[in-house]
Design a protein around this motif. Sequence first.
Motif, PDB file in Angstrom:
ATOM      1  N   UNK A  86      -1.602  -2.169   6.729  1.00  0.00           N
ATOM      2  CA  UNK A  86      -1.888  -2.064   8.160  1.00  0.00           C
ATOM      3  C   UNK A  86      -1.510  -0.689   8.708  1.00  0.00           C
ATOM      4  N   UNK A  87      -0.366  -0.166   8.255  1.00  0.00           N
ATOM      5  CA  UNK A  87       0.071   1.151   8.752  1.00  0.00           C
ATOM      6  C   UNK A  87      -0.893   2.253   8.294  1.00  0.00           C
ATOM      7  N   UNK A  88      -1.362   2.158   7.053  1.00  0.00           N
ATOM      8  CA  UNK A  88      -2.284   3.174   6.539  1.00  0.00           C
ATOM      9  C   UNK A  88      -3.648   3.042   7.212  1.00  0.00           C
ATOM     10  N   UNK A  89      -4.067   1.810   7.409  1.00  0.00           N
ATOM     11  CA  UNK A  89      -5.366   1.587   8.036  1.00  0.00           C
ATOM     12  C   UNK A  89      -5.380   2.109   9.476  1.00  0.00           C
ATOM     13  N   UNK A  90      -4.222   2.025  10.127  1.00  0.00           N
ATOM     14  CA  UNK A  90      -4.146   2.501  11.510  1.00  0.00           C
ATOM     15  C   UNK A  90      -4.323   4.025  11.581  1.00  0.00           C
ATOM     16  N   UNK A  91      -4.056   4.720  10.475  1.00  0.00           N
ATOM     17  CA  UNK A  91      -4.227   6.183  10.477  1.00  0.00           C
ATOM     18  C   UNK A  91      -5.694   6.548  10.644  1.00  0.00           C
ATOM     19  N   UNK A  92      -6.553   5.757   9.993  1.00  0.00           N
ATOM     20  CA  UNK A  92      -8.001   6.036  10.022  1.00  0.00           C
ATOM     21  C   UNK A  92      -8.715   4.769   9.575  1.00  0.00           C
ATOM     22  N   UNK A  93      -9.247   4.015  10.505  1.00  0.00           N
ATOM     23  CA  UNK A  93      -9.859   2.733  10.135  1.00  0.00           C
ATOM     24  C   UNK A  93     -11.032   2.869   9.167  1.00  0.00           C
ATOM     25  N   UNK A  94     -11.630   4.071   9.040  1.00  0.00           N
ATOM     26  CA  UNK A  94     -12.724   4.211   8.072  1.00  0.00           C
ATOM     27  C   UNK A  94     -12.228   4.758   6.728  1.00  0.00           C
ATOM     28  N   UNK A  95     -10.899   4.804   6.561  1.00  0.00           N
ATOM     29  CA  UNK A  95     -10.317   5.278   5.312  1.00  0.00           C
ATOM     30  C   UNK A  95     -10.737   4.365   4.157  1.00  0.00           C
ATOM     31  N   UNK A  96     -11.079   4.956   3.016  1.00  0.00           N
ATOM     32  CA  UNK A  96     -11.377   4.176   1.812  1.00  0.00           C
ATOM     33  C   UNK A  96     -10.034   3.740   1.214  1.00  0.00           C
ATOM     34  N   UNK A  97      -9.592   2.558   1.620  1.00  0.00           N
ATOM     35  CA  UNK A  97      -8.250   2.079   1.273  1.00  0.00           C
ATOM     36  C   UNK A  97      -8.381   0.952   0.245  1.00  0.00           C
ATOM     37  N   UNK A  98      -7.852   1.185  -0.941  1.00  0.00           N
ATOM     38  CA  UNK A  98      -8.059   0.217  -2.023  1.00  0.00           C
ATOM     39  C   UNK A  98      -6.748  -0.054  -2.754  1.00  0.00           C
ATOM     40  N   UNK A  99      -6.812  -1.060  -3.621  1.00  0.00           N
ATOM     41  CA  UNK A  99      -5.603  -1.552  -4.300  1.00  0.00           C
ATOM     42  C   UNK A  99      -5.930  -1.795  -5.767  1.00  0.00           C
ATOM     43  N   UNK A 100      -5.042  -1.370  -6.660  1.00  0.00           N
ATOM     44  CA  UNK A 100      -5.169  -1.739  -8.073  1.00  0.00           C
ATOM     45  C   UNK A 100      -4.075  -2.746  -8.363  1.00  0.00           C
ATOM     46  N   UNK A 101      -4.457  -3.899  -8.908  1.00  0.00           N
ATOM     47  CA  UNK A 101      -3.507  -4.995  -9.035  1.00  0.00           C
ATOM     48  C   UNK A 101      -3.820  -5.852 -10.252  1.00  0.00           C
ATOM     49  N   UNK A 102      -2.805  -6.554 -10.744  1.00  0.00           N
ATOM     50  CA  UNK A 102      -3.061  -7.522 -11.814  1.00  0.00           C
ATOM     51  C   UNK A 102      -3.496  -8.868 -11.233  1.00  0.00           C
ATOM     52  N   UNK A 103      -3.584  -8.994  -9.939  1.00  0.00           N
ATOM     53  CA  UNK A 103      -4.159 -10.148  -9.211  1.00  0.00           C
ATOM     54  C   UNK A 103      -3.270 -11.383  -9.176  1.00  0.00           C
ATOM     55  N   UNK A 104      -2.099 -11.342  -9.836  1.00  0.00           N
ATOM     56  CA  UNK A 104      -1.283 -12.563  -9.875  1.00  0.00           C
ATOM     57  C   UNK A 104      -0.952 -13.076  -8.484  1.00  0.00           C
ATOM     58  N   UNK A 105      -0.738 -12.166  -7.533  1.00  0.00           N
ATOM     59  CA  UNK A 105      -0.310 -12.604  -6.200  1.00  0.00           C
ATOM     60  C   UNK A 105      -1.447 -12.634  -5.180  1.00  0.00           C
ATOM     61  N   UNK A 106      -2.664 -12.413  -5.650  1.00  0.00           N
ATOM     62  CA  UNK A 106      -3.763 -12.342  -4.677  1.00  0.00           C
ATOM     63  C   UNK A 106      -4.108 -13.694  -4.069  1.00  0.00           C
ATOM     64  N   UNK A 107      -3.846 -14.772  -4.804  1.00  0.00           N
ATOM     65  CA  UNK A 107      -4.173 -16.089  -4.243  1.00  0.00           C
ATOM     66  C   UNK A 107      -3.469 -16.257  -2.898  1.00  0.00           C
ATOM     67  N   UNK A 108      -2.226 -15.813  -2.850  1.00  0.00           N
ATOM     68  CA  UNK A 108      -1.474 -15.953  -1.606  1.00  0.00           C
ATOM     69  C   UNK A 108      -1.752 -14.809  -0.640  1.00  0.00           C
ATOM     70  N   UNK A 109      -2.072 -13.645  -1.161  1.00  0.00           N
ATOM     71  CA  UNK A 109      -2.006 -12.442  -0.330  1.00  0.00           C
ATOM     72  C   UNK A 109      -3.354 -11.873   0.112  1.00  0.00           C
ATOM     73  N   UNK A 110      -4.445 -12.290  -0.554  1.00  0.00           N
ATOM     74  CA  UNK A 110      -5.734 -11.621  -0.290  1.00  0.00           C
ATOM     75  C   UNK A 110      -6.141 -11.658   1.189  1.00  0.00           C
TER      76      UNK A 110
END
Length: 334
Positions: free
Chosen positions: A88-112
């Motif tokens: 959220x803090x990074x997105x607030x800098x520039x809402x059109x920022x290409x903001x992405x995540x590299x993850x092993x996905x284990x916690x995405x069920x809860x967090x996506x």
Amino acid sequence: MPAHPRPALIDTHGRTVRDLRISVTDRCNLRCTYCMPAEGMQWLPKSDLLTYEELTRFARIALECGVQGVRLTGGEPTVRADLPALVGMLNALAPDLDLSLTTNALKLTAMAPALRDAGLKRVNVSLDTLSRERFHLIARRDRLADVLAGIDAARLAGLAPIKINAVLMRGVNDDEVVDMARWARDEGHELRFIEWMPLDFAHTWDRSKLVPATEILERIGAVFALESEDTDDPSSPARTFRYADGAGRVGVIASVTRPFCGHCDRIRLTADGQIRTCLFSLKEYDFRAALRGGASDDGIEALLRAAVLRKEPGHLINSAGFVQPDRGMSAIGG
Ligand code: SAM
Ligand code: SF4
């Protein structure tokens, strides 16, 4: 994005930095063999990690210098407390920022959903096998079902298109090339095979186990007709191919056999606030000291510009004098 207020970050080889990889933690809930040893990892003390405020300030200055994409990685970024707050803090800098995540996905069920609501645009998920037993062997944890559930949760949350990163090792999972390609086609994910690089903490890299990108493409091409994509961005590490029948794309990241350093537009910020201008850098620039020592924004910019000016022309994996960096991929931020 509006024109950036500070001059672009251009190195002595004429490359412009546009992509910032931020490692938010060196910790992880898996122990992939090509990345970490089974035991004995020494984690950074929490006080050495940049705070979300420090990370955001650094990212703002980088964006002001023309950086257009920020990728959060680690270690496993989702194990850092309240990752959506940072998004959220990074997105607030520039809402059109290409903001992405590299993850092993284990916690995405809860967090996506929370990540999407905070402004995350895309996820890359690492998955090296579709076999439960093999996953257990490679990641040293029996968690394949959780990864697959995490991928589905990301799709449901609208974090698509999902890119899947797979590292192949000969004699371990290279026989799954076509099965994985078929699975990703059917699921609508873009699969990218990454060549195994000498970046593991335990220094177990073995060139004879590396599966070259050309071989991967031949094996997929023997089953599914592929067409090279003409529109490839030269700074993108992946060479991508369309399935001729229209069922999506597949890619290879040939970091070892066909380096793309000549077009590299990336810098990396480690979890403890060190800038690395190459995955294989032997030198780091201490931004934590600057951020905590009262440096002004102009001072941070000047340090960043000086680091970028010394960006290496390319890695030396294929040279006799190659020296593997002390820190592994999980500490650098893959
Ligand atoms: N934990 C997250 C994950 O696994 O996606 C993010 C960090 S991980 C270090 C980032 C990427 O680096 C993953 O796709 C992983 O497969 C890849 N990776 C790790 N060690 C590697 C190595 N020695 N060679 C090539 N890729 C590697
Ligand atoms: Fe963890 Fe990612 Fe390294 Fe696997 S590749 S041990 S998930 S940091």
